[in-house]
Design an enzyme around this catalytic site. Structure first.
Site, PDB file in Angstrom:
ATOM      1  N   ASP A  77      -2.178  16.550 -18.566  1.00 53.68           N
ATOM      2  CA  ASP A  77      -2.922  15.483 -19.248  1.00 53.68           C
ATOM      3  C   ASP A  77      -3.004  14.258 -18.349  1.00 53.68           C
ATOM      4  OD1 ASP A  77      -4.238  13.911 -21.124  1.00 53.68           O
ATOM      5  OD2 ASP A  77      -2.410  13.377 -22.207  1.00 53.68           O
ATOM      6  N   ASN A  80       5.994   7.271 -26.089  1.00 48.90           N
ATOM      7  CA  ASN A  80       5.960   7.815 -27.444  1.00 48.90           C
ATOM      8  C   ASN A  80       6.186   9.330 -27.403  1.00 48.90           C
ATOM      9  OD1 ASN A  80       3.120   9.101 -27.335  1.00 48.90           O
ATOM     10  ND2 ASN A  80       3.586   9.117 -29.531  1.00 48.90           N
ATOM     11  N   HIS A  81       6.084   9.911 -26.164  1.00 48.49           N
ATOM     12  CA  HIS A  81       6.332  11.341 -26.014  1.00 48.49           C
ATOM     13  C   HIS A  81       6.776  11.646 -24.583  1.00 48.49           C
ATOM     14  CE1 HIS A  81       1.901  10.959 -25.011  1.00 48.49           C
ATOM     15  NE2 HIS A  81       2.393  11.480 -23.901  1.00 48.49           N
ATOM     16  N   ASP A  83       6.892  14.406 -29.276  1.00 50.97           N
ATOM     17  CA  ASP A  83       7.131  13.014 -29.657  1.00 50.97           C
ATOM     18  C   ASP A  83       8.612  12.660 -29.621  1.00 50.97           C
ATOM     19  OD1 ASP A  83       4.453  12.788 -30.082  1.00 50.97           O
ATOM     20  OD2 ASP A  83       4.587  12.139 -32.168  1.00 50.97           O
ATOM     21  N   ARG A 140       1.627  -1.673 -19.252  1.00 48.88           N
ATOM     22  CA  ARG A 140       0.616  -1.352 -20.233  1.00 48.88           C
ATOM     23  C   ARG A 140       1.261  -0.287 -21.113  1.00 48.88           C
ATOM     24  NH1 ARG A 140      -1.803   3.784 -21.476  1.00 48.88           N
ATOM     25  NH2 ARG A 140      -3.848   3.467 -22.364  1.00 48.88           N
ATOM     26  N   ASP A 147       1.408   2.553 -23.673  1.00 48.51           N
ATOM     27  CA  ASP A 147       0.493   3.598 -24.120  1.00 48.51           C
ATOM     28  C   ASP A 147       0.683   3.884 -25.612  1.00 48.51           C
ATOM     29  OD1 ASP A 147      -1.412   5.813 -23.443  1.00 48.51           O
ATOM     30  OD2 ASP A 147       0.267   7.051 -24.113  1.00 48.51           O
ATOM     31  N   GLU A 183       6.031   4.372 -35.266  1.00 51.49           N
ATOM     32  CA  GLU A 183       5.896   5.045 -36.555  1.00 51.49           C
ATOM     33  C   GLU A 183       7.045   6.045 -36.714  1.00 51.49           C
ATOM     34  OE1 GLU A 183       2.234   7.221 -36.713  1.00 51.49           O
ATOM     35  OE2 GLU A 183       2.926   8.771 -35.344  1.00 51.49           O
ATOM     36  N   GLU A 198      -1.970  -0.867 -25.674  1.00 52.90           N
ATOM     37  CA  GLU A 198      -3.101  -0.046 -26.070  1.00 52.90           C
ATOM     38  C   GLU A 198      -2.940   0.225 -27.561  1.00 52.90           C
ATOM     39  OE1 GLU A 198      -5.170   4.303 -25.266  1.00 52.90           O
ATOM     40  OE2 GLU A 198      -3.003   4.076 -25.413  1.00 52.90           O
ATOM     41  N   HIS A 238     -10.145   4.638 -18.626  1.00 51.96           N
ATOM     42  CA  HIS A 238      -9.888   6.006 -18.184  1.00 51.96           C
ATOM     43  C   HIS A 238     -10.068   7.037 -19.298  1.00 51.96           C
ATOM     44  CE1 HIS A 238      -6.262   4.494 -20.009  1.00 51.96           C
ATOM     45  NE2 HIS A 238      -5.758   5.710 -20.073  1.00 51.96           N
ATOM     46  N   ASP A 239     -10.217   6.585 -20.528  1.00 53.85           N
ATOM     47  CA  ASP A 239     -10.395   7.485 -21.670  1.00 53.85           C
ATOM     48  C   ASP A 239     -11.862   7.521 -22.085  1.00 53.85           C
ATOM     49  OD1 ASP A 239      -7.723   8.207 -21.806  1.00 53.85           O
ATOM     50  OD2 ASP A 239      -7.216   6.556 -23.141  1.00 53.85           O
TER      51      ASP A 239
END
Length: 546
Positions: free
Chosen positions: A60, A102-103, A170, A198, A200, A207, A242, A313-314
């Protein structure tokens, strides 16, 4: 004394693996990046934001991280990273790095230990369920590509949660050990010279989704703790979030005075404004931008700032628009199905979306630097780089930098670059490259450089209070920013026709033009300003250009 350097920064985002290859293996690296810092310095960049460069299985684009404390061997070593940091600092540039916590990759040693035994100390670092969750597809982030947010692991004999792809498990921020590790990661890179992070996917970081029992602790406290840690370790370092969120949630992410919360994020990307920009471009109407600016929460903390952007980039997410508005943008900039992605976005670069029309590209670039906030650029947009829609998912906008009319655009001497360089058409490397535009009057690169120079001479835009100039033609956006006794006024014409704008309310006799208009027909005459098709004008009220 507060150091709010980021309020007037020019941030340039790049991926080290697609910027410059120094050793001919087809992959960009830190030595190559260091060798090309002169381009960024000449452009006027003050801050470089690096996409992930950590060890990774690379399923990814590097966001599946297997080690947070090193550099992927394809890109160099930690020594090469430190050399790059030093070279950037020598040119007066700061560096932000992606913090993706987050992961982790499922190949990370933490996850491998977690799956090995229920008694592993790392088991609770992730989110598990012994029973199959009721709806494993609820909350899918990448519809059409991602099938579920839970995957069964044969070794662990349990289901693990992943808000993104199945190879990105996660982390469980309810676990104090995980929160401590996040700070340890931050501290490591701060010691190596970075000026911040930055962050992510912040909404998914804060959460408790998937846990059997949610703790009473507010998950947003993690952001407060990260801010406190940053303040103690390196006071001038920042966090840029982000967070594609609705306006009502922004105050809790900023925190600080007025919101009855601790200081949290220094900056948030303004996703609603970004989407409004593209709706305005599609309609030839400034109204959507005005509405988006007015919808910003009032009285943000002194240290808070919005980050503005055109592309990144997305995909270009259009999720905050209505269905009919989204279709307008699709029709204008991504009419073919292979240009669209995830039922909500466009997977194209800036220049191709605007048909390669330099007038419209410059209008967008000028707008980026005129909007209240800190501008964030995507590499290659300063020359109008092309795209490769044959690449999967979001990779069309992640092709190697186009340096010259040379094999593989001068990116690498290898005949097998890590991703194909765009070569066909007017936006391919044969016609669109840095060498062809450098130091030549009228090129996109030289005009963007002039815009950046002008923005850096106008700290009012980053520091001051802004207002919308009223009673302008429908296709014209007028913005006025005031800081101390100084005022800057900008106009942007979204229509393919010349318009006349009355300036009697702006003390026309003291208007000082700050930049040569891109359109030849733009002029000032009496109490009117004439703005050419897709033109822009920058003025200071009184005084001389600094």
């Amino acid at each position: 004394m507060l150091d709010l350097w980021y309020k007037n920064a020019i941030i340039y985002c790049l991926d080290p693996e697609t910027f410059m290859d120094s050793n001919g293996d087809g992959v960009g690296d830190f030595q190559g990046l260091a060798d090309r810092l002169d381009h960024l310095e000449a452009l006027g960049v003050t801050t470089i934001w690096l996409n992930p460069f950590y060890p990774t299985p690379n399923k990814d684009n590097g966001y599946d991280i297997s080690d947070f404390y090193s550099v992927d061997s394809r890109l160099g070593s930690l020594g090469d990273f430190v050399h790059f940091i030093r070279e950037a600092r020598n040119r007066g540039m700061r560096v932000l790095v992606d913090l993706v916590v987050n992961h982790t990759s499922i190949e990370h040693p933490w996850f491998q230990a977690a799956r090995s035994s229920p008694d592993s100390p790392y088991r609770d670092w992730y989110v598990w369920s012994e029973e199959k969750p009721e709806d494993i597809s609820k909350g899918v982030i990448f519809p059409g590509v991602q099938e579920a947010v839970w995957t069964y692991d044969e070794t662990a004999k349990a289901w693990y949660m992943h808000r993104f792809y199945e190879f990105q498990a996660d982390l469980n921020i309810a676990n104090p050990a995980v929160r401590e590790e996040i700070e340890r990661i931050m501290g490591f890179w701060l010691e190596l010279g970075v000026s911040g992070f930055r962050i992510d996917a912040v909404p998914f970081l804060v959460e408790y989704k998937g846990l059997k029992e949610e703790p009473e602790r507010d998950p947003l406290l993690l952001l407060s703790e990260m801010r406190d840690f940053l303040s103690w370790r390196k006071a001038e370092a920042i966090m840029l979030a982000e967070a594609n969120i609705v306006r009502e949630k922004a105050p809790k992410y900023f925190g600080g005075r007025g919101f009855e919360a601790d200081e949290r994020m220094h900056m948030l990307f303004d996703f609603p404004l970004n989407q409004a920009i593209w709706l305005a471009m599609a309609r030839g109407d400034a109204g959507p931008i005005e509405d988006a600016l007015r919808s910003r929460p009032t009285e943000p903390p002194l240290q808070a700032q919005w980050a503005t952007f055109l592309r990144n980039h997305d995909e270009l997410s259009l999720d905050k628009l209505t269905e009919s508005e989204r279709q307008e943008v699709f029709d204008a900039f991504g009419p073919e199905k292979d240009m669209q992605i995830y039922d909500r976005g466009i997977r194209r670069r800036l220049a191709p979306m605007l048909g390669g029309d330099q007038r419209r590209i410059l209008l967008a670039q000028s707008l980026l630097f005129a909007l209240p906030g800190t501008p964030v650029m995507w590499y290659g947009d300063e020359i109008g780089m092309g795209e490769d829609l044959s690449l999967p998912e979001r990779n069309p906008v992640r092709t190697p930098m186009q340096w010259a009319d040379a094999p593989n655009g001068g990116f690498t001497t290898s005949d097998q670059p890590m991703r194909p360089v765009v070569k066909d058409g007017p936006l391919g490397y044969r016609e669109t490259n840095v060498a062809a535009q450098r130091n030549r009057d009228g090129t996109l690169l030289t005009r963007v450089r002039a815009l950046i120079d002008t923005r850096r001479a106008c700290p009012e835009i980053g520091w001051g209070e802004w207002s919308i100039v009223p009673d302008l033609p429908e296709g014209v956006l007028g913005l006025k920013t005031r800081w101390k006794t100084n005022e800057v006024v900008t106009f942007h014409n979204f229509r393919d026709e010349t318009v006349a704008v009355g300036i009697s309310e702006l003390a026309s006799e003291s208007l000082v033009e700050l930049i040569q208009p891109a359109a030849e027909s733009s002029r000032v005459e009496g109490s009117e300003i004439e703005i050419g098709p897709f033109g822009y004008r920058w003025f200071r009220i009184g005084g001389e250009r600094r």
